[in-house]
Design an enzyme around this catalytic site. Structure first.
Site, PDB file in Angstrom:
ATOM      1  N   ALA A 257      29.652  37.325 -13.467  1.00 55.46           N
ATOM      2  CA  ALA A 257      30.622  38.001 -12.687  1.00 55.46           C
ATOM      3  C   ALA A 257      30.575  37.332 -11.412  1.00 55.46           C
ATOM      4  O   ALA A 257      29.484  36.955 -10.947  1.00 55.46           O
ATOM      5  CB  ALA A 257      30.571  39.648 -12.860  1.00 55.46           C
ATOM      6  N   ASP A 258      31.935  37.199 -10.778  1.00 57.33           N
ATOM      7  CA  ASP A 258      31.933  36.769  -9.476  1.00 57.33           C
ATOM      8  C   ASP A 258      32.309  37.980  -8.496  1.00 57.33           C
ATOM      9  O   ASP A 258      31.872  37.785  -7.441  1.00 57.33           O
ATOM     10  CB  ASP A 258      33.060  35.596  -9.312  1.00 57.33           C
ATOM     11  CG  ASP A 258      32.378  34.285  -9.789  1.00 57.33           C
ATOM     12  OD1 ASP A 258      31.953  33.623  -8.934  1.00 57.33           O
ATOM     13  OD2 ASP A 258      32.524  34.251 -10.986  1.00 57.33           O
ATOM     14  N   ARG A 259      32.836  38.855  -9.151  1.00 60.84           N
ATOM     15  CA  ARG A 259      33.069  40.227  -8.292  1.00 60.84           C
ATOM     16  C   ARG A 259      33.576  41.377  -9.143  1.00 60.84           C
ATOM     17  O   ARG A 259      34.235  41.046 -10.405  1.00 60.84           O
ATOM     18  CB  ARG A 259      34.322  39.943  -7.273  1.00 60.84           C
ATOM     19  CG  ARG A 259      34.398  41.160  -6.325  1.00 60.84           C
ATOM     20  CD  ARG A 259      35.521  41.028  -5.199  1.00 60.84           C
ATOM     21  NE  ARG A 259      35.105  39.972  -4.477  1.00 60.84           N
ATOM     22  CZ  ARG A 259      35.613  39.838  -3.277  1.00 60.84           C
ATOM     23  NH1 ARG A 259      36.282  40.774  -2.456  1.00 60.84           N
ATOM     24  NH2 ARG A 259      35.318  38.670  -2.432  1.00 60.84           N
ATOM     25  N   ALA A 267      36.111  40.120 -12.156  1.00 63.06           N
ATOM     26  CA  ALA A 267      36.578  39.009 -11.940  1.00 63.06           C
ATOM     27  C   ALA A 267      35.365  37.936 -12.573  1.00 63.06           C
ATOM     28  O   ALA A 267      34.201  37.933 -11.883  1.00 63.06           O
ATOM     29  CB  ALA A 267      36.808  38.489 -10.777  1.00 63.06           C
TER      30      ALA A 267
END
Length: 382
Positions: A257-259, A267
């Site tokens: 995950a990036d966020r 995201a």
């Protein structure tokens, strides 16, 4: 032997130029804040934890060199002057890639250290040393938490499969997207770390991974990591996920995950949402593996996550080794579309809603949704 994304030796900070992998291993020396920013922005280094580590280490390097200068730079004349110098640097580093919250978490953590040291009345030298130490700590902590979350997630998944009555004698088959291993972190990895843990404990039959266009982090980087670690693996094109689920027994999808928003919306690399939708259709568990620093409790849902749009040209180009070749490592970048193509949509990330996610794993444990719930309570794992 695992691969690395960053190395420090003899006071030199270097990164592997991931744009040239898997055919060429080139270390690029990072000497300035501007070089670190460029490396992150141009994706010479990528992966949310890795870019946060590089930003923190380049910041530490900048201050270390300043402390060694004679005479000291003018911004060491007072704590206020130091603050006025370093805050714009941290803000600049944060602009390199906006979606990955780890980068913002690192710059906020350094800003908090700055303000705390100033409020304690420390000298400029002591404040600078605190910032140097904090920057190094941000990078050093990554490997330990990656191993912790990989064990949490791997054990949870294996127990879930066994309790569901499925046979796990041959081990589990797990699909992943993009690259979330040592090249995306300071070591071991997140979702790929979970796969590595299953392999190390004899609980993995095979790893599957998507090519992950248009940057092909799967076919270039994940393929290289799995091959280096001798983990049995199969590559598929991004459009083959549905077919894979129809014809093979896949026990789970594990992604990084990036966020992650407060409600669990996540995201991650473009194509993750596609895999989640198809996994839900086939009742395959979908697991997000990421450090606590990826969870952004200030964002209520995925609707509030900024999505980075990459240059359209990147979707038109591929780079690789010339084929057939005579054993040399010459690479070429070619255009696969008509020149001057209009109308290119090239987001770097998509958002998978919490309702499609089975579990979110951090270094503190595994979060699952309550009965009948479509959102997560992430409090126990942050």
């Amino acid at each position: 032997m695992a691969l690395i994304s960053i190395r420090i030796s003899d006071n030199k900070l270097e990164i592997v130029n991931q744009l040239l992998l898997p055919h060429v291993t080139e270390f690029v020396q990072i000497d300035t804040i501007e070089q670190a920013h460029d490396a992150i922005k141009t994706m010479k280094i990528r992966g949310a934890p890795a870019i946060a580590s590089l930003a923190a280490l380049s910041f530490s390097q900048h201050l270390s060199r300043a402390l060694q200068a004679s005479p000291l730079p003018e911004y060491f004349t007072s704590p206020e002057a130091l603050k006025n110098n370093v805050e714009p640097i941290l803000s600049f580093l944060f602009t390199a890639r906006p979606t990955a919250v780890n980068l913002g978490a690192a710059t906020r953590r350094l800003t908090a250290t700055l303000n705390r040291s100033i409020s304690q009345g420390k000298t400029t030298r002591s404040i600078a040393q605190d910032l140097i130490d904090e920057g190094k700590a941000i990078a050093d902590e990554d490997v330990g938490r990656n191993k912790a979350m990989s064990k949490w997630g791997g054990d949870w998944l294996f127990d879930r499969v066994k309790s569901g009555g499925e046979s796990a004698e041959k081990g589990l088959n797990v699909l992943t997207v993009c690259n979330t291993g040592s090249l995306a972190t300071s070591g071991y990895g997140t979702a790929l770390g979970l796969i590595t843990y299953l392999h190390e404990t004899g609980k993995l039959e095979k790893a599957y991974y998507t090519q992950t266009a248009p940057y092909h982090q799967g076919s270039r980087l994940t393929a290289l990591e799995l091959k280096t670690l001798n983990i049995p693996a199969v590559m598929i094109c991004d459009t083959m996920v549905g077919s894979l689920f129809q014809h093979f027994n896949i026990h789970a999808v594990a992604v990084g995950a990036d966020r992650i928003a407060k409600n669990g919306d996540t995201a991650n690399k473009i194509g993750t949402y596609n895999a989640a939708v198809i996994a839900a259709r086939h009742n395959i568990p979908f697991i997000v593996v990421a450090p606590i620093s990826t969870v952004d409790l200030a964002i209520e849902s995925g609707l509030d996550i900024p999505i980075e749009q990459r240059p359209p040209l990147e979707a038109c180009l591929v780079r690789g080794l010339l084929f057939p070749n005579d054993g040399n490592s010459e690479q070429a970048q070619v255009m696969i579309t008509p020149p001057g193509l209009d109308g290119i949509y090239n987001p770097s990330f998509d958002v998978t809603p919490a309702e499609l996610i089975t579990a979110i794993v951090t270094e503190k444990g595994v979060a699952v949704k309550g009965e009948g719930e479509n959102i997560f309570d992430l409090t126990p794992v942050v």
